[in-house]
Design a protein around this motif. Structure first.
Motif, PDB file in Angstrom:
ATOM      1  N   ILE A 158       0.838  -1.198   0.000  1.00  0.00           N
ATOM      2  CA  ILE A 158       0.000   0.000   0.000  1.00  0.00           C
ATOM      3  C   ILE A 158       0.874   1.249   0.000  1.00  0.00           C
ATOM      4  N   GLY A 159       1.953   1.240   0.798  1.00  0.00           N
ATOM      5  CA  GLY A 159       2.876   2.376   0.816  1.00  0.00           C
ATOM      6  C   GLY A 159       3.499   2.603  -0.544  1.00  0.00           C
ATOM      7  N   ASN A 160       3.827   1.517  -1.243  1.00  0.00           N
ATOM      8  CA  ASN A 160       4.373   1.624  -2.588  1.00  0.00           C
ATOM      9  C   ASN A 160       3.363   2.292  -3.514  1.00  0.00           C
ATOM     10  N   ALA A 161       2.090   1.890  -3.391  1.00  0.00           N
ATOM     11  CA  ALA A 161       1.040   2.480  -4.230  1.00  0.00           C
ATOM     12  C   ALA A 161       0.848   3.961  -3.903  1.00  0.00           C
ATOM     13  N   ILE A 162       0.907   4.319  -2.610  1.00  0.00           N
ATOM     14  CA  ILE A 162       0.745   5.719  -2.214  1.00  0.00           C
ATOM     15  C   ILE A 162       1.851   6.578  -2.826  1.00  0.00           C
ATOM     16  N   ARG A 163       3.077   6.079  -2.803  1.00  0.00           N
ATOM     17  CA  ARG A 163       4.203   6.859  -3.318  1.00  0.00           C
ATOM     18  C   ARG A 163       4.095   7.107  -4.814  1.00  0.00           C
ATOM     19  N   HIS A 164       3.465   6.185  -5.539  1.00  0.00           N
ATOM     20  CA  HIS A 164       3.525   6.262  -6.994  1.00  0.00           C
ATOM     21  C   HIS A 164       2.189   6.512  -7.669  1.00  0.00           C
ATOM     22  N   ALA A 165       1.114   6.618  -6.902  1.00  0.00           N
ATOM     23  CA  ALA A 165      -0.183   6.923  -7.505  1.00  0.00           C
ATOM     24  C   ALA A 165      -0.207   8.391  -7.922  1.00  0.00           C
ATOM     25  N   ARG A 166      -0.311   8.646  -9.207  1.00  0.00           N
ATOM     26  CA  ARG A 166      -0.300  10.023  -9.715  1.00  0.00           C
ATOM     27  C   ARG A 166      -1.569  10.288 -10.522  1.00  0.00           C
ATOM     28  N   ALA A 175     -10.216  -7.864  -2.258  1.00  0.00           N
ATOM     29  CA  ALA A 175      -9.972  -9.266  -1.922  1.00  0.00           C
ATOM     30  C   ALA A 175     -11.181 -10.099  -2.339  1.00  0.00           C
ATOM     31  N   ARG A 176     -10.916 -11.315  -2.785  1.00  0.00           N
ATOM     32  CA  ARG A 176     -11.983 -12.249  -3.138  1.00  0.00           C
ATOM     33  C   ARG A 176     -11.465 -13.673  -3.016  1.00  0.00           C
ATOM     34  N   ARG A 177     -12.395 -14.600  -3.040  1.00  0.00           N
ATOM     35  CA  ARG A 177     -12.044 -16.009  -2.996  1.00  0.00           C
ATOM     36  C   ARG A 177     -11.758 -16.498  -4.408  1.00  0.00           C
ATOM     37  N   ASP A 178     -10.679 -17.257  -4.566  1.00  0.00           N
ATOM     38  CA  ASP A 178     -10.339 -17.840  -5.858  1.00  0.00           C
ATOM     39  C   ASP A 178      -9.995 -19.312  -5.628  1.00  0.00           C
ATOM     40  N   GLY A 179     -11.017 -20.159  -5.649  1.00  0.00           N
ATOM     41  CA  GLY A 179     -10.813 -21.566  -5.352  1.00  0.00           C
ATOM     42  C   GLY A 179     -10.419 -21.755  -3.901  1.00  0.00           C
ATOM     43  N   ALA A 180      -9.265 -22.373  -3.675  1.00  0.00           N
ATOM     44  CA  ALA A 180      -8.776 -22.623  -2.316  1.00  0.00           C
ATOM     45  C   ALA A 180      -7.842 -21.523  -1.836  1.00  0.00           C
ATOM     46  N   GLN A 181      -7.864 -20.379  -2.531  1.00  0.00           N
ATOM     47  CA  GLN A 181      -6.961 -19.293  -2.185  1.00  0.00           C
ATOM     48  C   GLN A 181      -7.724 -18.000  -1.940  1.00  0.00           C
ATOM     49  N   ALA A 182      -7.137 -17.156  -1.097  1.00  0.00           N
ATOM     50  CA  ALA A 182      -7.595 -15.774  -0.963  1.00  0.00           C
ATOM     51  C   ALA A 182      -6.757 -14.942  -1.914  1.00  0.00           C
ATOM     52  N   LEU A 183      -7.411 -14.163  -2.754  1.00  0.00           N
ATOM     53  CA  LEU A 183      -6.721 -13.329  -3.730  1.00  0.00           C
ATOM     54  C   LEU A 183      -6.882 -11.866  -3.317  1.00  0.00           C
ATOM     55  N   ILE A 184      -5.757 -11.197  -3.106  1.00  0.00           N
ATOM     56  CA  ILE A 184      -5.751  -9.791  -2.677  1.00  0.00           C
ATOM     57  C   ILE A 184      -5.027  -8.970  -3.732  1.00  0.00           C
ATOM     58  N   GLU A 185      -5.639  -7.886  -4.185  1.00  0.00           N
ATOM     59  CA  GLU A 185      -5.052  -7.025  -5.214  1.00  0.00           C
ATOM     60  C   GLU A 185      -4.869  -5.610  -4.684  1.00  0.00           C
ATOM     61  N   ILE A 186      -3.726  -5.025  -4.973  1.00  0.00           N
ATOM     62  CA  ILE A 186      -3.444  -3.624  -4.671  1.00  0.00           C
ATOM     63  C   ILE A 186      -3.093  -2.952  -5.992  1.00  0.00           C
ATOM     64  N   ARG A 187      -3.969  -2.089  -6.467  1.00  0.00           N
ATOM     65  CA  ARG A 187      -3.773  -1.456  -7.775  1.00  0.00           C
ATOM     66  C   ARG A 187      -3.600   0.058  -7.614  1.00  0.00           C
ATOM     67  N   ASP A 188      -2.587   0.593  -8.300  1.00  0.00           N
ATOM     68  CA  ASP A 188      -2.439   2.051  -8.368  1.00  0.00           C
ATOM     69  C   ASP A 188      -2.484   2.487  -9.822  1.00  0.00           C
ATOM     70  N   TYR A 189      -2.670   3.779 -10.029  1.00  0.00           N
ATOM     71  CA  TYR A 189      -2.744   4.328 -11.379  1.00  0.00           C
ATOM     72  C   TYR A 189      -1.607   5.323 -11.584  1.00  0.00           C
ATOM     73  N   THR A 246      -0.062   3.469 -17.068  1.00  0.00           N
ATOM     74  CA  THR A 246      -1.209   2.587 -16.807  1.00  0.00           C
ATOM     75  C   THR A 246      -1.277   2.112 -15.370  1.00  0.00           C
ATOM     76  N   GLY A 247      -0.287   2.472 -14.546  1.00  0.00           N
ATOM     77  CA  GLY A 247      -0.260   1.976 -13.173  1.00  0.00           C
ATOM     78  C   GLY A 247       0.146   0.523 -13.124  1.00  0.00           C
ATOM     79  N   CYS A 248       0.015  -0.072 -11.958  1.00  0.00           N
ATOM     80  CA  CYS A 248       0.351  -1.489 -11.832  1.00  0.00           C
ATOM     81  C   CYS A 248      -0.520  -2.129 -10.751  1.00  0.00           C
ATOM     82  N   CYS A 249      -0.555  -3.449 -10.776  1.00  0.00           N
ATOM     83  CA  CYS A 249      -1.373  -4.206  -9.827  1.00  0.00           C
ATOM     84  C   CYS A 249      -0.526  -5.323  -9.223  1.00  0.00           C
ATOM     85  N   PHE A 250      -0.409  -5.318  -7.894  1.00  0.00           N
ATOM     86  CA  PHE A 250       0.250  -6.406  -7.176  1.00  0.00           C
ATOM     87  C   PHE A 250      -0.836  -7.371  -6.699  1.00  0.00           C
ATOM     88  N   THR A 251      -0.636  -8.650  -6.943  1.00  0.00           N
ATOM     89  CA  THR A 251      -1.624  -9.664  -6.596  1.00  0.00           C
ATOM     90  C   THR A 251      -1.028 -10.680  -5.634  1.00  0.00           C
TER      91      THR A 251
END
Length: 284
Positions: A158-166, A175-189, A246-251
């Motif tokens: 989240i700190g990385n996204a704050i520094r670079h979100a322009r 966050a959502r369920r993806d089969g037997a996994q929890a999937l968490i996404e942090i996206r900045d623009y 285009t920003g980036c998304c960490f999953t």
């Protein structure tokens, strides 16, 4: 006889290629380490300069019988936190490399982990005037994780996204369920990442150098620690970006805990494992 000579020649050639490749890898690692030492000096210089200025100001206020201004104390506290974070990254790196990092796992509700990470970054979001949008599609997702290390992972991302979100668009934490996994996404623009950087961004001592992500600098340990901590929890972390602007998304992908683990009382002693809904924070 000729066949034997040809086979030996092929083996020697292959060995020479392997040695060349290993030597190039060692040289690259040595260059990254040199760059890391230079970056460490650069990253420490700013907080140390702030401390020198703060101490001089405090000394002047003392001589004149005045109380130090609150904003000066805020600066010193912020720089102290920055230095502490740098030192902790270095220590964690050494612990992981020497198999001395311990994970204290317990059942954690994913939605609670996200809210705690959001609370921990509220001040940084406010200082940056950056909005963030949080949503968890399933409030009943649980993981077995070390709460402190999960907070470290999410705070770093989240700190990385704050520094670079322009962009006026808010950071997205989902966050959502993806089969037997929890999937968490942090996206900045923000500025985005080149394909080359996406391949190396989780390497230790890595530091992007091209214009697209030139501001994504630091010690080159934060994202390496993120990857290693997630892997130690049985998960994985990936990054994606379509390129400049285009920003980036960490999953993050983490294994979900079973029903028995979810029923474990919160105050039950934890085991030590050594290595071997929607919320919006508006822009201000």
């Amino acid at each position: 006889m000729l066949d034997i000579l040809v086979e030996r020649s092929v083996r020697v050639s292959r060995r020479a290629m392997m040695l060349t490749r290993d030597n190039q890898a060692l040289m690259s690692a040595d260059q990254r380490k040199d760059a890391y030492i230079a970056m460490l000096g650069h990253e420490l210089r700013e907080p140390l300069a702030a401390f020198e200025y703060g101490l001089a100001s405090l000394d002047g206020a003392r001589r004149e019988g005045m109380h130090p201004p609150p904003e000066l104390l805020d600066i010193l506290r912020r720089q102290a936190r920055q230095m502490r974070a740098l030192v902790e990254d270095i220590l964690d790196s050494a612990r992981i490399r020497n198999d001395r990092l311990e994970l204290r796992r317990r059942p954690l509700r994913v939605a609670d982990v996200l809210r705690d990470a959001l609370d921990a970054n509220a001040a940084a979001l406010e200082r940056a005037g950056q909005g963030i949008e949080m949503s968890c599609a399933d409030e009943d997702m649980w993981i077995m994780a070390d709460p402190m290390r999960m907070m470290q992972v999410l705070t770093n991302l989240i700190g990385n996204a704050i520094r670079h979100a322009r962009s006026p668009r808010p950071i997205e934490l989902r966050a959502r369920r993806d089969g037997a996994q929890a999937l968490i996404e942090i996206r900045d623009y923000g500025p985005g990442l080149s394909r080359k950087t996406q391949r190396t961004i989780f390497d230790a001592f890595s530091a992007p150098a091209d214009d697209v992500e030139s501001s994504r600098t630091g010690l080159g340990l934060g994202l390496w620690l993120v990857r290693r901590l997630v892997e130690l929890h049985g998960g994985r972390v990936d990054v994606s970006s379509e390129g400049k602007g285009t920003g980036c998304c960490f999953t993050l992908r983490l294994p979900l805990a079973d029903a028995g683990a979810q029923a474990t009382p919160a105050d039950e002693p934890t085991e030590t494992h050594p290595i071997d809904g929607s919320q919006v924070v508006p822009r201000r």
